[in-house]
Design a protein around this motif. Structure first.
Motif, short mmCIF file in Angstrom:
data_model
loop_
_atom_site.label_atom_id
_atom_site.label_comp_id
_atom_site.label_asym_id
_atom_site.label_seq_id
_atom_site.Cartn_x
_atom_site.Cartn_y
_atom_site.Cartn_z
N ALA A 1 0.74 -1.24 0.23
CA ALA A 1 0.16 -0.01 -0.05
C ALA A 1 0.87 1.29 -0.12
CB ALA A 1 -0.90 0.01 1.18
N LEU A 2 2.08 1.10 0.74
CA LEU A 2 2.83 2.41 1.08
C LEU A 2 4.03 2.22 0.26
CD1 LEU A 2 2.02 2.86 4.91
CD2 LEU A 2 1.12 3.93 2.86
N TYR B 1 -0.45 8.61 4.38
CA TYR B 1 -0.68 7.22 4.47
C TYR B 1 -2.08 6.80 4.88
CZ TYR B 1 -0.84 8.64 9.48
OH TYR B 1 -1.10 9.13 10.65
N ALA C 1 -4.12 5.48 1.43
CA ALA C 1 -3.53 4.25 0.72
C ALA C 1 -4.05 3.04 1.56
CB ALA C 1 -2.17 4.39 0.54
N ALA D 1 -7.45 2.41 1.11
CA ALA D 1 -7.68 1.43 0.08
C ALA D 1 -7.37 0.03 0.19
CB ALA D 1 -6.86 2.32 -1.18
N ALA D 2 -6.32 -0.43 0.82
CA ALA D 2 -6.00 -1.75 1.30
C ALA D 2 -6.78 -2.25 2.36
CB ALA D 2 -4.53 -1.48 1.64
#
Length: 203
Positions: A59-60, A97, A100, A103-104
């Motif tokens: 994700a990051l 952060y 993202a 979204a995960a």
């Protein structure tokens, strides 16, 4: 033990300032968990933890992220929740952060700028508490040192296991939430930390 972690400023200061008057750490109606259920060690926890770390990294990008807590200690009973620490430059910059991670599949539930800039997101499948601290956070350093100490000292691991079981039983009987369960085992946690800190060679 990790020498860099042992040199973290504020490592032995356990002061936790209360929430400012009128402030709540919980975001958008989130509340502390009310089910305090400690289960026997699951051999899948390490692989589940590794999968969560990879999920955060996807994700990051390159992320400083660690599996901590009881599910990171083989042989230790725990609440079936994977605890993860994510270290970022500025936890207050949530835009860097949180979207993202959302979204995960994670959800921001805790915001505590008054305590080491702490944020927490929850995830599911598996259940995850994803704690966000600033790089160099003494709390995150303690998490990793405590994890490693219990891995290497089975007598303290077993003592902590007994304290967790007793605290969970008492908290459940009293209808308490997770923070109250944590308070019930705090004396044993602090004593183990004292043993850990006493073992550090003096310069």
């Amino acid at each position: 033990m990790d020498e860099q972690l042992l040199n973290t400023p504020g490592l032995t200061d356990f002061t936790e300032p209360p929430a400012p008057e009128g402030e709540s750490p919980y975001v958008a109606g989130a509340q502390p968990g009310r089910v305090v259920h400690v289960v026997e060690p699951d051999p899948d926890w390490p692989s589940l933890g590794a999968a969560v770390l990879e999920r955060v990294r996807r994700a990051l990008g390159a992320a400083d992220v660690h599996h901590v807590g009881s599910t990171a200690v083989p042989g230790l009973p725990a609440k079936p929740v994977i605890d993860v620490d994510l270290l970022v430059g500025d936890p207050g910059d949530e835009a860097a952060y949180v979207p993202a991670l959302e979204a995960a599949g994670f959800r921001l539930t805790v915001r505590e700028p008054w305590w080491q800039q702490h944020r927490m997101l929850r995830g599911s499948d598996p259940a995850v508490n994803l704690h966000v601290f600033a790089t160099g956070s003494p709390e995150s350093a303690r998490h990793r040192l405590f994890r490693d100490w219990l891995r290497e000292h089975p007598e303290d691991r077993d003592r902590y296991a007994a304290a967790k079981r007793a605290a969970a039983a008492a908290a459940t009987a009293a209808g308490e939430h997770v923070q109250q369960y944590n308070a019930r085992k705090e004396a044993v946690v602090r004593d183990i930390y004292a043993r850990l800190f006493a073992s550090i060679p003096q310069a």
